[in-house]
Design an enzyme around this catalytic site. Structure first.
Site, short mmCIF file in Angstrom:
data_model
loop_
_atom_site.label_atom_id
_atom_site.label_comp_id
_atom_site.label_asym_id
_atom_site.label_seq_id
_atom_site.Cartn_x
_atom_site.Cartn_y
_atom_site.Cartn_z
N TYR A 44 0.83 -1.21 0.00
CA TYR A 44 0.00 0.00 0.00
C TYR A 44 0.87 1.26 0.00
CZ TYR A 44 -4.39 -2.43 1.51
OH TYR A 44 -5.52 -3.19 1.60
N CYS A 76 -2.51 -1.33 9.96
CA CYS A 76 -1.65 -0.81 8.90
C CYS A 76 -1.57 0.70 9.07
CB CYS A 76 -2.26 -1.17 7.55
SG CYS A 76 -1.43 -0.45 6.13
N CYS A 194 5.56 1.18 10.59
CA CYS A 194 4.91 0.24 9.65
C CYS A 194 4.84 -1.10 10.37
CB CYS A 194 5.74 0.13 8.37
SG CYS A 194 5.20 -1.22 7.27
N1 DGL Z 1 1.99 -2.72 7.03
C1 DGL Z 1 1.70 -1.50 6.42
C2 DGL Z 1 1.88 -0.28 7.32
O1 DGL Z 1 1.85 -0.41 8.53
C3 DGL Z 1 2.03 -1.19 5.00
C4 DGL Z 1 2.98 -1.95 4.19
C5 DGL Z 1 2.75 -1.69 2.72
O2 DGL Z 1 1.87 -2.33 2.16
O3 DGL Z 1 3.42 -0.81 2.15
O4 DGL Z 1 2.00 0.81 6.85
#
Ligand code: DGL
Length: 288
Positions: A44, A76, A194
């Protein structure tokens, strides 16, 4: 079925949110969780807000309609930054908990008043992050580092068993942030912005050294979720606690990640969702 027995929905672009699920399970062992890994659409962090909002809306609708969730945890940071306000406006009856980088606790904990923050580009360039950063400017200096490719490398290491790309990217980004340590002028606190990065914490800890504290947000998110369920009188007090894992991508990868990081085994109280039953993207059409 009473609302107390209904599941809590948890989602991420992929496997990173398993780090939040781990904290949720520890705090709320009697709850039933449905974890949705949207790895068909990951990462994402490099996709832009409109895409992430569209995915977050579609997943929320799917989790409500198909699983009847009583609360939602956006595991996320990228999706929280882009979509939490929209989801709350569209689902005012659903308790929603998001994750955001722990800048505030880091500023309070830092003795050198220098804090490092690593996150996806989507997270660290978002307006919500910028506002949080600005509100704390008199408490600490933040070295903010977008880590393109790191979440993806962590995900791929599950399937391949090879952490070398993850280690190389961690080394590259950590060295770009400045000196880590506890002497004046050094960064003594690192924020994992993240949820994927929790699974690279051992590599990061070796790079920044043992005196640097590393903060992630699973536990505060679990506490907040518990609080909202208590307020809504929907805490499950009888169990049985269980987890269902759902993926839009490859079930074997999600299973491997849960086995590697959460210690799950086939045969545990986990319903592995076959590819054909996984919420496919065309079933995840955006809410009107
Ligand atoms: N795990 C996700 C976050 O905490 C995002 C990772 C991704 O899909 O770029 O931002």
């Amino acid at each position: 079925m009473s609302l107390r027995q209904a599941p809590i929905g948890v989602f991420d672009s992929g496997i990173g949110g398993l780090s939040v699920l781990q904290a949720l399970q520890a705090a709320l062992p009697l709850e039933h969780f449905v974890y949705l890994d949207d790895s068909l659409h990951a990462p994402y962090g490099e996709r832009g807000d409109a895409f992430v909002v569209q995915r977050s809306r579609a997943i929320t609708t799917y989790l409500r309609q198909t699983h009847g969730i009583k609360a939602l945890v956006i595991a996320c940071n990228t999706a929280t930054m882009a979509a939490v306000a929209r989801l709350r406006a569209e689902h005012p009856d659903l308790p929603i908990v998001g994750v955001e980088p722990g800048l505030k606790p880091a500023a309070a904990a830092s003795q050198t008043h220098r804090v490092g923050v690593i996150g996806t580009r989507g997270t660290v360039t978002s307006a919500k992050f910028e506002a949080l950063h600005r509100s704390l400017h008199d408490q600490a200096t933040f070295a903010v580092q977008p880590c393109d490719g790191l979440a993806d490398a962590i995900s791929r290491s599950v399937a391949s068993g090879d952490d070398s790309k993850t280690i190389a990217l961690c080394a590259h980004y950590i060295s770009a942030m400045g000196r880590f340590g506890i002497n004046p002028g050094e960064i003594d606190t690192l924020v994992l912005g993240c949820t994927h990065y929790v699974f690279a914490q051992d590599h990061l800890a070796k790079l920044v050294g043992p005196q640097v504290q590393i903060l992630s947000t699973g536990e505060p998110v679990a506490r907040r979720t518990q609080h909202l369920l208590e307020q809504a009188a929907t805490l499950n007090t009888t169990g049985p606690g269980r987890v269902e894992l759902v993926t839009t991508g490859d079930p074997a990868t999600l299973q491997a990640a849960a086995r590697r990081w959460l210690g799950f085994a086939t045969g545990d109280a986990v319903q592995w969702v076959e590819r054909g039953q996984c919420a496919p993207p065309d079933h995840l059409s955006p809410a009107p």
